[in-house]
Design an enzyme around this catalytic site. Structure first.
Site, PDB file in Angstrom:
ATOM      1  CB  CYS A   1     -34.353 -47.832  14.305  1.00 36.22           C
ATOM      2  SG  CYS A   1     -34.369 -48.072  16.201  1.00 36.22           S
TER       3      CYS A   1
ATOM      4  CG  HIS B   1     -34.978 -43.125  14.029  1.00 33.89           C
ATOM      5  ND1 HIS B   1     -36.066 -43.769  13.754  1.00 33.89           N
ATOM      6  CD2 HIS B   1     -34.645 -43.745  15.114  1.00 33.89           C
ATOM      7  CE1 HIS B   1     -36.135 -44.947  14.389  1.00 33.89           C
ATOM      8  NE2 HIS B   1     -35.328 -44.949  15.451  1.00 33.89           N
TER       9      HIS B   1
ATOM     10  CD  GLU C   1     -37.210 -42.396  10.766  1.00 32.44           C
ATOM     11  OE1 GLU C   1     -37.650 -43.010  11.679  1.00 32.44           O
ATOM     12  OE2 GLU C   1     -35.891 -42.420  10.007  1.00 32.44           O
TER      13      GLU C   1
END
Length: 232
Positions: A85, A194, A196
């Site tokens: 991002c 994302h 994560e």
């Protein structure tokens, strides 16, 4: 294996990235944007957020942070680098990956589970996937529309530098539905979604009927661990 996560003023997802690295079996190392020391890490993550309040352009000021000179040097030597991002925006500003990111075509901030197609499974960050595999990763941004010149876009498509593509409805107007790209060497990858945030089961829609957003992101981090250990 040690993977560094660089925190910038305004980073939001650095702790999530550190946790994802730990879950992948590697040692997470917190790094600070103002330092000139990568502390001997084997790979790097530039996390999401709103570095420097997104002033000037998203990622523009962060790309000039002191530690970025070390990031550029390490990437040039082949170290795996992942920009997520805002981190992707930094990589683009530092010209470590091709293209750029601008305001979403609809002008709104978006936050949802995003369907993706894996276009390149031959980078250190995507070796755990198969080309053409369908995955779901959370997406949240206001300036995630990928742009490139016609010539650059042709090169990206022709040389396999598109790593991820949005599946279904294009969420932000990105050219050719591009969600993530790599550099020529393949060790640097940037994407807007994302990973994560998708490393543990039970988070996000996870029924057979809904889009799955549970652990698809973990493969990014386990992939780079395996890749680095194999090369060692």
């Amino acid at each position: 294996m040690r993977i560094g996560v660089i925190t910038f003023p305004g980073s939001l997802d650095d702790r999530d990235a550190l946790r994802a690295i730990r879950l992948a079996g590697a040692e997470p190392v917190a790094l600070w944007h103002g330092d000139h020391d990568l502390q001997g890490v084997d790979a790097l993550v530039l996390p999401g957020g709103f570095s420097y309040g997104d002033y000037l352009r998203c990622g523009a000021i962060a790309s000039l942070s002191p530690i970025m000179s070390e990031v550029v040097e390490a990437a040039g030597k082949g170290m795996p680098v992942l920009g997520i991002c805002n981190g992707f925006q930094m990589l683009a500003e530092a010209i470590l990956v091709p293209g750029g990111l601008i305001r979403n075509d609809h002008g709104n901030f978006i936050c949802h589970a995003q369907r993706l197609t894996v276009e390149n499974a031959e980078t250190p960050w995507t070796g755990g996937f198969e080309r053409g595999q369908k995955i779901v990763i959370p997406l949240k941004n206001g300036e995630g529309s990928f742009i490139a010149s016609a010539e650059e876009l042709k090169r990206l498509e022709g040389e396999g530098m598109v790593v991820f593509r949005y599946r279904g409805v294009n969420p932000n107007g990105s050219l050719n539905d591009i969600a993530g790209v790599r550099n020529e060497r393949g060790n640097v990858v940037g994407l807007m979604p994302h990973p994560e945030h998708a490393v543990e089961p039970g988070f996000g829609p996870d029924t057979d009927q809904a889009m799955r957003s549970g652990t698809d992101g973990l493969a990014f981090f386990t992939s780079v661990v395996r890749s680095t250990l194999v090369e060692a």
